[in-house]
Design a protein around this motif. Structure first.
Motif, PDB file in Angstrom:
ATOM      1  N   ALA A  66      -6.012   0.134   5.142  1.00 25.06           N
ATOM      2  CA  ALA A  66      -5.480   1.205   4.296  1.00 25.06           C
ATOM      3  C   ALA A  66      -4.952   2.351   5.148  1.00 25.06           C
ATOM      4  CB  ALA A  66      -6.560   1.700   3.342  1.00 25.06           C
ATOM      5  N   ALA A  67      -5.676   2.700   6.213  1.00 22.75           N
ATOM      6  CA  ALA A  67      -5.240   3.797   7.089  1.00 22.75           C
ATOM      7  C   ALA A  67      -3.920   3.461   7.762  1.00 22.75           C
ATOM      8  CB  ALA A  67      -6.318   4.090   8.134  1.00 22.75           C
ATOM      9  N   GLY A 107      -9.263  -8.503  -2.924  1.00 17.03           N
ATOM     10  CA  GLY A 107      -8.257  -9.550  -2.744  1.00 17.03           C
ATOM     11  C   GLY A 107      -7.710  -9.601  -1.334  1.00 17.03           C
ATOM     12  N   ASP A 108      -6.397  -9.862  -1.242  1.00 14.44           N
ATOM     13  CA  ASP A 108      -5.796 -10.030   0.076  1.00 14.44           C
ATOM     14  C   ASP A 108      -5.134  -8.728   0.536  1.00 14.44           C
ATOM     15  OD1 ASP A 108      -3.528  -9.883  -1.519  1.00 14.44           O
ATOM     16  OD2 ASP A 108      -2.993 -12.001  -1.277  1.00 14.44           O
ATOM     17  N   GLU A 109      -4.613  -8.752   1.772  1.00 10.05           N
ATOM     18  CA  GLU A 109      -4.028  -7.547   2.349  1.00 10.05           C
ATOM     19  C   GLU A 109      -2.793  -7.061   1.596  1.00 10.05           C
ATOM     20  OE1 GLU A 109      -2.058  -6.112   6.583  1.00 10.05           O
ATOM     21  OE2 GLU A 109      -3.811  -7.440   6.614  1.00 10.05           O
ATOM     22  N   ALA A 136      -2.208  -7.132  -1.509  1.00  8.75           N
ATOM     23  CA  ALA A 136      -2.659  -6.430  -2.714  1.00  8.75           C
ATOM     24  C   ALA A 136      -3.156  -5.036  -2.365  1.00  8.75           C
ATOM     25  CB  ALA A 136      -3.761  -7.221  -3.410  1.00  8.75           C
ATOM     26  N   LEU A 137      -3.899  -4.909  -1.272  1.00  7.96           N
ATOM     27  CA  LEU A 137      -4.381  -3.588  -0.867  1.00  7.96           C
ATOM     28  C   LEU A 137      -3.215  -2.686  -0.494  1.00  7.96           C
ATOM     29  CD1 LEU A 137      -6.582  -1.575  -0.161  1.00  7.96           C
ATOM     30  CD2 LEU A 137      -6.731  -2.619   2.118  1.00  7.96           C
ATOM     31  N   ARG A 138      -2.252  -3.216   0.238  1.00  6.26           N
ATOM     32  CA  ARG A 138      -1.097  -2.409   0.615  1.00  6.26           C
ATOM     33  C   ARG A 138      -0.353  -1.911  -0.625  1.00  6.26           C
ATOM     34  NH1 ARG A 138       0.852  -2.976   5.958  1.00  6.26           N
ATOM     35  NH2 ARG A 138       3.007  -2.896   5.244  1.00  6.26           N
ATOM     36  N   SER A 139      -0.289  -2.736  -1.648  1.00  7.49           N
ATOM     37  CA  SER A 139       0.358  -2.321  -2.889  1.00  7.49           C
ATOM     38  C   SER A 139      -0.412  -1.173  -3.548  1.00  7.49           C
ATOM     39  CB  SER A 139       0.452  -3.513  -3.850  1.00  7.49           C
ATOM     40  OG  SER A 139       1.021  -3.126  -5.083  1.00  7.49           O
ATOM     41  N   HIS A 140      -1.737  -1.257  -3.529  1.00  7.47           N
ATOM     42  CA  HIS A 140      -2.554  -0.171  -4.080  1.00  7.47           C
ATOM     43  C   HIS A 140      -2.330   1.121  -3.295  1.00  7.47           C
ATOM     44  CE1 HIS A 140      -4.390  -2.979  -6.716  1.00  7.47           C
ATOM     45  NE2 HIS A 140      -5.299  -3.470  -5.879  1.00  7.47           N
ATOM     46  N   VAL A 141      -2.238   1.001  -1.973  1.00  8.34           N
ATOM     47  CA  VAL A 141      -2.046   2.186  -1.141  1.00  8.34           C
ATOM     48  C   VAL A 141      -0.672   2.797  -1.400  1.00  8.34           C
ATOM     49  CG1 VAL A 141      -1.850   3.030   1.228  1.00  8.34           C
ATOM     50  CG2 VAL A 141      -3.649   1.395   0.630  1.00  8.34           C
ATOM     51  N   ASP A 142       0.327   1.953  -1.560  1.00 11.18           N
ATOM     52  CA  ASP A 142       1.674   2.462  -1.865  1.00 11.18           C
ATOM     53  C   ASP A 142       1.678   3.268  -3.157  1.00 11.18           C
ATOM     54  OD1 ASP A 142       2.475   1.144   0.387  1.00 11.18           O
ATOM     55  OD2 ASP A 142       3.771  -0.303  -0.634  1.00 11.18           O
ATOM     56  N   ALA A 143       1.003   2.744  -4.186  1.00 10.81           N
ATOM     57  CA  ALA A 143       0.946   3.456  -5.461  1.00 10.81           C
ATOM     58  C   ALA A 143       0.204   4.779  -5.302  1.00 10.81           C
ATOM     59  CB  ALA A 143       0.266   2.580  -6.515  1.00 10.81           C
ATOM     60  N   LEU A 144      -0.891   4.764  -4.558  1.00  6.58           N
ATOM     61  CA  LEU A 144      -1.640   5.994  -4.299  1.00  6.58           C
ATOM     62  C   LEU A 144      -0.756   7.030  -3.619  1.00  6.58           C
ATOM     63  CD1 LEU A 144      -4.283   7.669  -3.920  1.00  6.58           C
ATOM     64  CD2 LEU A 144      -4.615   6.391  -1.783  1.00  6.58           C
ATOM     65  N   TRP A 145      -0.003   6.603  -2.631  1.00 10.20           N
ATOM     66  CA  TRP A 145       0.847   7.528  -1.867  1.00 10.20           C
ATOM     67  C   TRP A 145       1.911   8.161  -2.755  1.00 10.20           C
ATOM     68  CZ3 TRP A 145       0.997   9.951   2.658  1.00 10.20           C
ATOM     69  CH2 TRP A 145       2.220  10.476   3.098  1.00 10.20           C
ATOM     70  N   HIS A 146       2.656   7.344  -3.453  1.00  5.84           N
ATOM     71  CA  HIS A 146       3.808   7.848  -4.208  1.00  5.84           C
ATOM     72  C   HIS A 146       3.403   8.564  -5.498  1.00  5.84           C
ATOM     73  CE1 HIS A 146       6.748   6.056  -1.548  1.00  5.84           C
ATOM     74  NE2 HIS A 146       6.121   4.908  -1.623  1.00  5.84           N
ATOM     75  N   GLU A 147       2.370   8.086  -6.154  1.00  8.76           N
ATOM     76  CA  GLU A 147       2.031   8.611  -7.473  1.00  8.76           C
ATOM     77  C   GLU A 147       1.006   9.736  -7.437  1.00  8.76           C
ATOM     78  OE1 GLU A 147       0.833   5.316  -9.890  1.00  8.76           O
ATOM     79  OE2 GLU A 147       2.604   4.125  -9.357  1.00  8.76           O
ATOM     80  N   ARG A 148       0.287   9.851  -6.318  1.00  4.34           N
ATOM     81  CA  ARG A 148      -0.766  10.866  -6.304  1.00  4.34           C
ATOM     82  C   ARG A 148      -0.730  11.763  -5.072  1.00  4.34           C
ATOM     83  NH1 ARG A 148      -6.936  10.022  -8.440  1.00  4.34           N
ATOM     84  NH2 ARG A 148      -7.405  12.241  -8.651  1.00  4.34           N
ATOM     85  N   LEU A 149      -0.719  11.181  -3.882  1.00  2.00           N
ATOM     86  CA  LEU A 149      -0.848  12.014  -2.688  1.00  2.00           C
ATOM     87  C   LEU A 149       0.366  12.905  -2.467  1.00  2.00           C
ATOM     88  CD1 LEU A 149      -2.581   9.634  -0.119  1.00  2.00           C
ATOM     89  CD2 LEU A 149      -3.590  11.122  -1.856  1.00  2.00           C
ATOM     90  N   VAL A 150       1.559  12.335  -2.560  1.00  2.00           N
ATOM     91  CA  VAL A 150       2.763  13.144  -2.325  1.00  2.00           C
ATOM     92  C   VAL A 150       2.894  14.251  -3.371  1.00  2.00           C
ATOM     93  CG1 VAL A 150       5.283  13.089  -2.268  1.00  2.00           C
ATOM     94  CG2 VAL A 150       3.970  11.363  -1.027  1.00  2.00           C
ATOM     95  N   PRO A 151       2.746  13.964  -4.675  1.00  2.00           N
ATOM     96  CA  PRO A 151       2.802  15.070  -5.645  1.00  2.00           C
ATOM     97  C   PRO A 151       1.683  16.088  -5.453  1.00  2.00           C
ATOM     98  CG  PRO A 151       3.111  12.951  -6.742  1.00  2.00           C
ATOM     99  CD  PRO A 151       2.679  12.649  -5.347  1.00  2.00           C
ATOM    100  N   PHE A 152       0.490  15.639  -5.116  1.00  2.00           N
ATOM    101  CA  PHE A 152      -0.632  16.552  -4.898  1.00  2.00           C
ATOM    102  C   PHE A 152      -0.304  17.514  -3.749  1.00  2.00           C
ATOM    103  CE2 PHE A 152      -5.608  16.485  -4.597  1.00  2.00           C
ATOM    104  CZ  PHE A 152      -5.636  17.862  -4.727  1.00  2.00           C
ATOM    105  N   GLU A 153       0.198  16.985  -2.644  1.00  2.00           N
ATOM    106  CA  GLU A 153       0.533  17.845  -1.503  1.00  2.00           C
ATOM    107  C   GLU A 153       1.623  18.836  -1.881  1.00  2.00           C
ATOM    108  OE1 GLU A 153       2.398  19.741   1.564  1.00  2.00           O
ATOM    109  OE2 GLU A 153       3.476  18.164   0.469  1.00  2.00           O
TER     110      GLU A 153
END
Length: 328
Positions: free
Chosen positions: A17-18, A177-179, A181-198
């Motif tokens: 994830a990092a 699951g597999d890698e 799937a995790l990368r997809s979750h991280v992408d959603a976190l980045w675009h939908e939450r972290l960037v707007p939060f910052e």
């Protein structure tokens, strides 16, 4: 700038994830890498460790023999604290230097394996936990690191429990699951939450409350999740410090007409000037001030002081800071 705490149990996939967050543009500060850096050959940190534990913790090439040091401190709380007294300030100083050098619009991700165990989750306005079932994590450790299953389970048992990590998590990334799937979750976190939060935090702009029918973290059958409320209280208490006479959950607040509700916290201080100061400092908890008519409307007659609301678009919360007359 937004600072995010990232953690997860051994074998959960935190490093994956990092790496993905770094690819997306985050400034990732790896606590383990910093711990190695501050104890490298020729550093004051290594010299201090040798002075404390002796030459037996050195390898033939003069570098730190980490297994040897581990044998010294393992199971001895006093010796472990002595090591931490050397390394923790050095790691913290190096981490703060890296953060200070980051761009003003950075999302800084502190990659900390033992974030929950350290009891410091309230230091970040958002904590992300990478989660996977124990059996999955053990299988990964056996397959990728060549560990014996018993050793893998012992290592996992020495860390925080799954329940403790989940209670500390504002965001839980499923990595059963597999890698990809995790990368997809991280992408959603980045675009939908972290960037707007910052963006909201840097601009001092609150995120809009969810509209009717919008999904928020709380279960509609249990509108204010207790773990979520405790995370908010801990962050506000840390930001307010000794200036607060009390920090209490006063009840749920309707979330923009939705069936869900959000926790509302009241911070009592001695006067309105202190309330203003505390409201400014709540940015460290992911909360930003409202002023003018909007603040009056959102305060709802709570009295003098200032109002702070969440800059996080996926989980805004309301914090009322009210000045009260001194009693002494």
């Amino acid at each position: 700038m937004l600072r995010v705490g990232l953690t997860g149990g051994t074998g959960a996939g935190k490093s994956t994830a990092a790496r993905r967050l770094a690819e997306l543009g985050a400034v990732v500060v790896d606590a383990d890498a910093l711990a190695r850096e501050v104890l490298a050959v020729g550093t004051p940190g290594l010299a201090a460790v040798v002075a404390e534990f002796g030459d037996d913790v050195l390898a033939p090439d003069g570098s730190l023999d980490r297994p040897a040091l581990g044998r010294v401190v393992f199971g001895d709380a006093g010796r472990r604290r002595a090591l931490e007294a050397i390394t923790h300030p050095l790691v913290r100083e190096r981490r703060e230097a890296l953060v200070a050098a980051a761009p003003v619009d950075a999302v800084v991700v502190d990659d900390i394996p033992l974030l929950v165990e350290s009891g410091r989750a309230a230091h970040w306005p958002l904590v992300v936990v990478v989660d996977a079932p124990l059996d999955v994590r053990v299988a990964r450790l056996v397959a990728t690191r060549g560990m014996a299953e018993e050793d893998a389970r012992s290592r996992a048992a020495a860390q925080a429990s799954d329940e403790e990590r989940r209670a500390a998590a504002d965001v839980l990334l499923d990595n059963a699951g597999d890698e990809p799937a995790l990368r997809s979750h991280v992408d959603a976190l980045w675009h939908e939450r972290l960037v707007p939060f910052e963006r909201n935090l840097r601009a001092g702009r609150p995120a809009p409350l969810p509209s009717a029918g919008a999904a928020v973290d709380a279960d509609p059958a249990d509108p204010v999740d207790p773990a979520r409320a405790e995370r908010l209280l801990a962050r506000v208490r840390r930001a307010a410090g000794e200036r607060a006479r009390s920090v209490v959950l006063v009840g749920p607040r309707p979330a923009g007409g939705a069936a869900h509700e959000l926790p509302e916290v009241l911070v009592l201080v001695d006067d309105a000037a202190t309330a203003d100061d505390v409201a400014d400092d709540l940015r460290g908890a992911g909360l930003v001030r409202l002023t003018g008519a909007a603040a009056d409307e959102r305060r709802g007659g709570a009295g003098p002081g200032a109002l702070a609301v969440g800059a996080d678009p996926a989980g805004p919360v309301v914090c009322v800071v009210r000045g009260v007359a001194p009693t002494g």
